[in-house]
Scaffold this active site. Structure first.
Site, mmCIF file in Angstrom:
data_model
loop_
_atom_site.group_PDB
_atom_site.id
_atom_site.type_symbol
_atom_site.label_atom_id
_atom_site.label_comp_id
_atom_site.label_asym_id
_atom_site.label_seq_id
_atom_site.Cartn_x
_atom_site.Cartn_y
_atom_site.Cartn_z
ATOM 1 N N SER A 12 -16.136 19.666 18.087
ATOM 2 C CA SER A 12 -15.802 18.560 17.187
ATOM 3 C C SER A 12 -16.697 17.376 17.556
ATOM 4 C CB SER A 12 -14.328 18.203 17.324
ATOM 5 O OG SER A 12 -14.061 17.834 18.662
ATOM 6 N N LYS A 186 -26.518 30.938 20.452
ATOM 7 C CA LYS A 186 -25.371 31.857 20.323
ATOM 8 C C LYS A 186 -24.109 31.188 19.746
ATOM 9 C CE LYS A 186 -25.801 35.584 21.854
ATOM 10 N NZ LYS A 186 -26.744 36.447 21.129
ATOM 11 N N CYS A 379 -6.903 -10.328 9.882
ATOM 12 C CA CYS A 379 -5.525 -9.878 9.661
ATOM 13 C C CYS A 379 -4.639 -10.336 10.826
ATOM 14 C CB CYS A 379 -5.482 -8.375 9.435
ATOM 15 S SG CYS A 379 -3.998 -7.894 8.559
ATOM 16 N N GLY A 381 -5.585 -11.104 13.587
ATOM 17 C CA GLY A 381 -6.373 -12.189 14.185
ATOM 18 C C GLY A 381 -6.100 -13.533 13.531
ATOM 19 N N HIS A 508 -9.081 -7.729 5.386
ATOM 20 C CA HIS A 508 -10.040 -7.025 6.254
ATOM 21 C C HIS A 508 -11.430 -7.034 5.618
ATOM 22 C CE1 HIS A 508 -7.183 -5.304 9.176
ATOM 23 N NE2 HIS A 508 -6.334 -5.286 8.156
ATOM 24 N N GLU A 510 -14.129 -6.526 6.920
ATOM 25 C CA GLU A 510 -14.997 -5.490 7.517
ATOM 26 C C GLU A 510 -15.113 -4.244 6.653
ATOM 27 O OE1 GLU A 510 -12.067 -6.508 8.720
ATOM 28 O OE2 GLU A 510 -10.917 -4.890 9.676
HETATM 29 N N1 GLN Z 1 0.735 -6.384 12.228
HETATM 30 C C1 GLN Z 1 0.353 -7.357 11.267
HETATM 31 C C2 GLN Z 1 1.089 -7.183 9.955
HETATM 32 O O1 GLN Z 1 1.592 -6.135 9.672
HETATM 33 C C3 GLN Z 1 -1.148 -7.367 11.057
HETATM 34 C C4 GLN Z 1 -1.674 -6.107 10.439
HETATM 35 C C5 GLN Z 1 -3.145 -5.918 10.614
HETATM 36 O O2 GLN Z 1 -3.773 -6.563 11.446
HETATM 37 N N2 GLN Z 1 -3.734 -5.021 9.821
HETATM 38 O O3 GLN Z 1 1.153 -8.086 9.177
#
Ligand code: GLN
Length: 538
Positions: A12, A186, A379, A381, A508, A510
């Site tokens: 894997s 192999k 998020c 953060g 997010h 990202e």
């Molecule tokens: N735990 C947090 C929430 O549910 C943040 C979620 C996250 O960082 N994706 O709101």
């Protein structure tokens, strides 16, 4: 309908997702509308309920599907937006079949794995194939595992129907044992035999190895796998996943695939991707240290960078486009963070769940805020940044998130109203606020300066949100609500304008950065970190 199945053999972790994405990119360059299906052989209905330490990042699509991290590679490499139709799991397939059975959809038949489960897989593949020119189907896991057999069985049946319009590419591993000093074929021969036992006869073999396959090794593989003499390709270990499409392009893998699928081949302009790859190894005059404070990157002795793969890729892409070398400093939220923080020119706290590591993260935000170090909160953060501000600026010493502390006097981050019943009913799967939502930007914000748009759309995955009870108080103390939902009820972005770059986003970003179009927030964050280090004036 043109289908390409991709399987893995021997071990894997061969990077099937990267190979699939690279093939997708080349075929897209030839003018084809390419799409993907990732078949995951686990019982989880989606990747959302899995610990990222076990399984890597959970990638979220626009329509709110919680996908395996390969979804991120597919999107980044070929610059498309996927949906729930681009993935299936064994759990999902069984769930549908059982729901159909309960709904009397099988006319009284005895419902069995074959044909019913297999046909459910086939019908999903056929549905997705109708929306594109070429559908790439990646079968998760390694050939020979009990779990993924049903997907090969679906392919076997489709092959009878589609003949030359279905192609199988097998990716294998060719070890070069130190004590022998020679590349061994192999294991590849044996993994092809495992495919053959299931009625699958691969058309192309891609050999992953430390070195290129030489002519002798290629011949051996050709004979044992029974493929065309020009159907064995190398995927040599490289320092960047983005170079894999170049490797395939240089070996003309695109030509072989298109010939086998009876599709036209022409010379393509690959210069944009080539130039992007050049930026990877460039010697830059400047470098930045970005600290990522997380808790999903330590698994015993191994560092699980996969848990934050989209954050890391977004940072790399933005660093390269800003002409700077990137060093990532992984900081475990539960370790004593302060020492390492001093080396950081920028700090990121990515998404996360539960209370483990929270206090360490709050300390890290404090450090960033007080020392004018660029901060990007993603998020969780953002939520941490709000808690830190509440405790240390608004003097609400016990402030916390309702997620971490149900008794807190000041739940500055509170549960979203529609989440209350879901949690009560233990309804955790696929039930967060998920997928794409619109956010309206304040014109006086760094976010607006970055996006240069009044409204943006970003992807979410959370149950908790900023508690509006604290809005006026925090605003008075210097917090800017830089992005709100269109009805202004939800805080989506917070900033601290006094600080050179302090941005927390409830979404997010990202998930939306792409090699040839870096994400504006990440790019401005990197720029701010360069400025912090080298003292350039913004
Ligand atoms: N735990 C947090 C929430 O549910 C943040 C979620 C996250 O960082 N994706 O709101």
């Amino acid at each position: 309908m043109k289908l390409i199945f991709i399987s893995g053999g021997v071990i894997s972790g061969l990077g099937k997702g990267i190979s699939a994405s690279s093939i997708g990119l080349l075929l897209k360059k030839h003018g084809n509308n390419v799409s993907f299906i990732k078949c995951d052989p686990y019982i989880n209905v989606d990747a959302g309920t899995m610990n990222p330490i076990e399984h890597g990042e959970v990638f979220v699509t626009d329509d709110g599907y919680e996908m395996d991290m390969d979804g991120g590679h597919y999107e980044r490499f070929i610059d498309i937006n996927l949906s729930k139709d681009n993935a299936m799991t064994t759990g999902q397939i069984y769930l549908s079949v059982i729901q159909n059975e309960r709904g009397l959809k099988y006319d009284g038949a005895c419902v069995e794995v074959i044909p019913h489960v297999r046909n459910e897989i086939i019908s999903r593949i056929e549905k997705a194939a109708q929306k594109c020119d070429i559908l790439i189907i990646e079968i998760g896991g390694t050939i020979g595992e009990y779990q993924n057999d049903i997907y090969y069985e679906a392919e076997r049946v489709l092959k009878r129907k589609l003949r030359d319009n279905l192609l199988h590419i097998h990716i294998t591993y060719l070890p070069v044992p130190k004590s022998i000093g020679e590349m061994k074929t192999k294991p590849t021969q044996q993994s092809v035999m495992l495919l053959n036992e299931r009625g699958i006869f691969p058309d192309i073999i891609i050999g992953r190895s430390e070195y290129k396959l030489d002519e002798i090794r290629k011949k051996k593989v050709v004979t044992s796998a029974n493929v065309d003499t020009d159907a064995v390709f190398s995927n040599t270990d490289t320092n960047s996943i983005y170079k894999v499409p170049m490797q395939f392009f240089d070996q003309k893998l695109d030509k072989k695939i298109l010939d086998l699928l009876n599709l036209p081949y022409k010379d393509i302009d690959f210069s944009d991707w080539k130039n992007f790859c050049l930026s990877i190894d460039k010697k830059y005059d400047k470098e930045v240290n970005i600290g990522i404070i997380g808790k999903y990157h330590k698994s015993d002795e191994f560092s699980m960078v996969d848990s934050y793969v989209s954050v890391v890729e977004s940072l790399k892409i933005s660093a390269w486009t800003n002409n700077v070398h990137l060093n990532i400093i992984w900081i475990d939220a539960e370790d004593e963070v302060n020492g390492n923080l001093k080396e950081c020119d920028g700090i990121i706290i990515p998404g996360g769940f539960g209370s483990r590591g929270i206090e360490g993260k709050i300390n890290a935000v404090s450090f960033a805020r007080k020392n004018n170090i660029p901060y990007l909160g993603l998020c969780l953060g953002m939520q941490i940044a709000v808690i830190e501000f509440a405790r240390n600026v608004a003097n609400l010493r016990e402030a916390s998130s309702f997620e971490m502390d149900k008794q807190t006097k000041d739940p500055v981050i509170y549960i979203m109203p529609d989440q209350v019943d879901k949690i009560k009913d233990n309804n955790y799967g696929g039930s967060m606020r998920l997928g794409k939502y619109t956010c309206v930007l304040n014109h006086n914000s760094i976010s607006y300066l970055s996006y240069k748009k009044d409204q943006i759309e970003e992807r979410h995955r959370h149950r908790y949100e900023f508690n509006n009870k604290y809005r006026t108080q925090f605003e008075r103390l210097g917090m800017l609500f830089a992005g709100l939902s269109p009805d202004e009820k939800l805080v989506e972005i917070i900033e601290i304008p006094k600080h050179p770059f302090f941005v927390g986003v409830q979404f997010h970003p990202e998930f939306k950065s792409r090699p040839l179009s870096p994400h504006p927030l990440f790019s401005n964050f990197i720029l701010a970190s360069i400025n912090k280090k080298y003292g350039t004036i913004r």
